[in-house]
Design a protein around this motif. Structure first.
Motif, PDB file in Angstrom:
ATOM      1  N   ARG A  37      33.216  50.536  34.831  1.00  0.00           N
ATOM      2  CA  ARG A  37      32.311  50.505  33.682  1.00  0.00           C
ATOM      3  C   ARG A  37      31.981  49.100  33.191  1.00  0.00           C
ATOM      4  O   ARG A  37      30.849  48.836  32.768  1.00  0.00           O
ATOM      5  N   LEU A  38      32.948  48.206  33.215  1.00  0.00           N
ATOM      6  CA  LEU A  38      32.710  46.874  32.653  1.00  0.00           C
ATOM      7  C   LEU A  38      31.563  46.130  33.337  1.00  0.00           C
ATOM      8  O   LEU A  38      30.696  45.578  32.645  1.00  0.00           O
ATOM      9  N   PRO A  39      31.501  46.077  34.674  1.00  0.00           N
ATOM     10  CA  PRO A  39      30.374  45.370  35.304  1.00  0.00           C
ATOM     11  C   PRO A  39      29.022  46.007  34.996  1.00  0.00           C
ATOM     12  O   PRO A  39      27.992  45.333  35.022  1.00  0.00           O
ATOM     13  N   ALA A  40      29.027  47.331  34.708  1.00  0.00           N
ATOM     14  CA  ALA A  40      27.791  48.033  34.378  1.00  0.00           C
ATOM     15  C   ALA A  40      27.495  47.999  32.884  1.00  0.00           C
ATOM     16  O   ALA A  40      26.538  48.639  32.433  1.00  0.00           O
ATOM     17  N   GLU A  41      28.331  47.261  32.120  1.00  0.00           N
ATOM     18  CA  GLU A  41      28.177  47.124  30.670  1.00  0.00           C
ATOM     19  C   GLU A  41      28.218  48.477  29.971  1.00  0.00           C
ATOM     20  O   GLU A  41      27.468  48.721  29.016  1.00  0.00           O
ATOM     21  N   ARG A  42      29.103  49.342  30.451  1.00  0.00           N
ATOM     22  CA  ARG A  42      29.330  50.641  29.809  1.00  0.00           C
ATOM     23  C   ARG A  42      30.628  50.593  29.020  1.00  0.00           C
ATOM     24  O   ARG A  42      31.562  49.878  29.376  1.00  0.00           O
ATOM     25  N   LEU A 122      43.897  44.316  36.278  1.00  0.00           N
ATOM     26  CA  LEU A 122      42.470  44.527  36.051  1.00  0.00           C
ATOM     27  C   LEU A 122      41.685  43.244  36.323  1.00  0.00           C
ATOM     28  O   LEU A 122      40.639  43.266  36.994  1.00  0.00           O
ATOM     29  N   LEU A 123      42.177  42.123  35.841  1.00  0.00           N
ATOM     30  CA  LEU A 123      41.484  40.861  36.075  1.00  0.00           C
ATOM     31  C   LEU A 123      41.434  40.522  37.564  1.00  0.00           C
ATOM     32  O   LEU A 123      40.407  40.061  38.078  1.00  0.00           O
ATOM     33  N   ALA A 124      42.540  40.774  38.267  1.00  0.00           N
ATOM     34  CA  ALA A 124      42.590  40.476  39.701  1.00  0.00           C
ATOM     35  C   ALA A 124      41.582  41.315  40.469  1.00  0.00           C
ATOM     36  O   ALA A 124      40.880  40.810  41.364  1.00  0.00           O
ATOM     37  N   LEU A 125      41.476  42.591  40.134  1.00  0.00           N
ATOM     38  CA  LEU A 125      40.556  43.472  40.857  1.00  0.00           C
ATOM     39  C   LEU A 125      39.106  43.189  40.498  1.00  0.00           C
ATOM     40  O   LEU A 125      38.219  43.286  41.346  1.00  0.00           O
ATOM     41  N   LEU A 126      38.842  42.836  39.249  1.00  0.00           N
ATOM     42  CA  LEU A 126      37.475  42.454  38.873  1.00  0.00           C
ATOM     43  C   LEU A 126      37.039  41.202  39.638  1.00  0.00           C
ATOM     44  O   LEU A 126      35.897  41.109  40.097  1.00  0.00           O
ATOM     45  N   ASP A 127      37.942  40.249  39.774  1.00  0.00           N
ATOM     46  CA  ASP A 127      37.597  39.030  40.500  1.00  0.00           C
ATOM     47  C   ASP A 127      37.471  39.303  41.999  1.00  0.00           C
ATOM     48  O   ASP A 127      36.588  38.766  42.665  1.00  0.00           O
ATOM     49  N   LEU A 128      38.340  40.155  42.520  1.00  0.00           N
ATOM     50  CA  LEU A 128      38.291  40.479  43.941  1.00  0.00           C
ATOM     51  C   LEU A 128      37.011  41.238  44.296  1.00  0.00           C
ATOM     52  O   LEU A 128      36.391  40.975  45.333  1.00  0.00           O
ATOM     53  N   ARG A 129      36.615  42.144  43.424  1.00  0.00           N
ATOM     54  CA  ARG A 129      35.455  42.998  43.721  1.00  0.00           C
ATOM     55  C   ARG A 129      34.136  42.382  43.287  1.00  0.00           C
ATOM     56  O   ARG A 129      33.119  42.545  43.974  1.00  0.00           O
ATOM     57  N   HIS A 130      34.138  41.677  42.166  1.00  0.00           N
ATOM     58  CA  HIS A 130      32.872  41.192  41.599  1.00  0.00           C
ATOM     59  C   HIS A 130      32.825  39.674  41.405  1.00  0.00           C
ATOM     60  O   HIS A 130      31.812  39.163  40.918  1.00  0.00           O
ATOM     61  N   LEU A 131      33.919  38.960  41.736  1.00  0.00           N
ATOM     62  CA  LEU A 131      34.003  37.522  41.456  1.00  0.00           C
ATOM     63  C   LEU A 131      33.674  37.248  39.989  1.00  0.00           C
ATOM     64  O   LEU A 131      32.886  36.361  39.644  1.00  0.00           O
ATOM     65  N   TRP A 132      34.322  38.019  39.110  1.00  0.00           N
ATOM     66  CA  TRP A 132      34.013  37.978  37.675  1.00  0.00           C
ATOM     67  C   TRP A 132      35.303  38.105  36.883  1.00  0.00           C
ATOM     68  O   TRP A 132      36.098  39.017  37.107  1.00  0.00           O
ATOM     69  N   LEU A 133      35.506  37.170  35.965  1.00  0.00           N
ATOM     70  CA  LEU A 133      36.656  37.203  35.059  1.00  0.00           C
ATOM     71  C   LEU A 133      36.127  37.226  33.627  1.00  0.00           C
ATOM     72  O   LEU A 133      35.806  36.173  33.065  1.00  0.00           O
ATOM     73  N   PRO A 134      35.991  38.407  33.031  1.00  0.00           N
ATOM     74  CA  PRO A 134      35.426  38.503  31.680  1.00  0.00           C
ATOM     75  C   PRO A 134      36.237  37.684  30.672  1.00  0.00           C
ATOM     76  O   PRO A 134      37.457  37.812  30.600  1.00  0.00           O
ATOM     77  N   ARG A 135      35.534  36.879  29.898  1.00  0.00           N
ATOM     78  CA  ARG A 135      36.222  36.027  28.928  1.00  0.00           C
ATOM     79  C   ARG A 135      36.960  36.843  27.875  1.00  0.00           C
ATOM     80  O   ARG A 135      38.006  36.408  27.375  1.00  0.00           O
TER      81      ARG A 135
END
Length: 263
Positions: A37-42, A122-135
């Motif tokens: 949901r986070l990458p889709a802004e849900r 969660l941070l590790a998987l977001l970076d692994l999948r989307h190269l994104w670390l939400p501030r």
């Protein structure tokens, strides 16, 4: 008295282990939803869980961590749409963190190890999948570390734990920011994601300055192993190949805390 010590004195070890694993799987299920949901802004706190393909609300029997995914073979019960293996990875990862924290964390730090581990997962998987670390997630991680350091200082009536954490946070952020700045000046382009220095700073608040150094060395080793694996598998590695440094940092920082505790 420490909450972990109270629980360990009143609950049999086997029950504690099982409880840690079950709680971890439940948390992992939530993390899997957040990963989608986070990458889709849900929103991750409102709305019922539903199939991403047909929109059908999931029933209780479809939401049992790990078991439901395996029973349905990774498919929606209604439309047969594929449920990604990322969900299973989150649930298994969350359970493993719960089990390992109960079994291996220093005395009194099992709950802290769980909290740190689930956030880093969660941070590790977001970076692994989307190269994104939400501030915002990095900020929560930093706030947790700072709060725990302040709590330890208050309990010990000594400012040292808080000072040590702040030094670790400043060192972690400063080292990676300096590397990124130097690379940008020398090469004229970005060589590091903007979320990596804040993540290292947040980790430093948990692990202290020595933990920062060990984490960076460990992350470099993990990155090297990943690069070798990519090369062996036939993938081309060039100057513009993106490796998720945040994933490497998280994968190193949590075991460091699990066995050593606060820096």
């Amino acid at each position: 008295m420490d909450t972990d010590l109270i629980l360990s004195a009143t609950i049999p070890p086997g029950v504690m282990l099982a409880g840690g694993g079950v709680l971890g799987a439940i948390i992992g299920s939530f993390l899997g939803a957040a990963l989608e949901r986070l990458p889709a802004e849900r929103s991750i706190v409102t709305g019922r869980s539903a199939c991403d393909h047909c929109g059908t609300a999931l029933a209780v029997q479809d939401l049992v961590p790990v078991i439901s995914w395996l029973a349905l073979k990774g498919r929606c019960r209604t439309c047969g749409g594929r449920i990604g293996a990322w969900q299973l990875a989150c649930e298994l990862g969350g359970a493993a963190i719960g089990l390992a924290s109960v079994a291996l964390a220093p005395v009194g730090l099992a709950l802290a190890a769980m909290v740190l581990g689930w956030q880093l997962l969660l941070l590790a998987l977001l970076d692994l999948r989307h190269l994104w670390l939400p501030r915002v997630l990095t900020g929560v991680l930093a706030a947790n570390g700072l709060l725990l350091a302040a709590g330890r200082s208050w309990a010990m009536q000594d400012i040292f734990p808080l000072e040590w954490a702040l030094i670790g946070g400043a060192l972690g952020f400063g080292m990676l920011w300096s590397v990124a700045f130097g690379y940008r000046r020398l090469r004229g382009r970005e060589g590091m994601g903007g979320g990596d220095p804040p993540l290292m700073g947040a980790i430093g608040l948990w692990l202290g300055p020595l933990g920062v150094v060990h984490t960076l060395l460990g992350a470099a080793l993990v990155g090297l192993i990943a690069a070798i694996a990519m090369h062996v598998s036939g993938r081309k590695i060039g100057a513009d190949t993106a490796l998720p440094l945040g994933t490497c940092l998280a994968a190193t920082a949590w075991p460091m805390f699990l066995f050593s505790g606060f820096g």
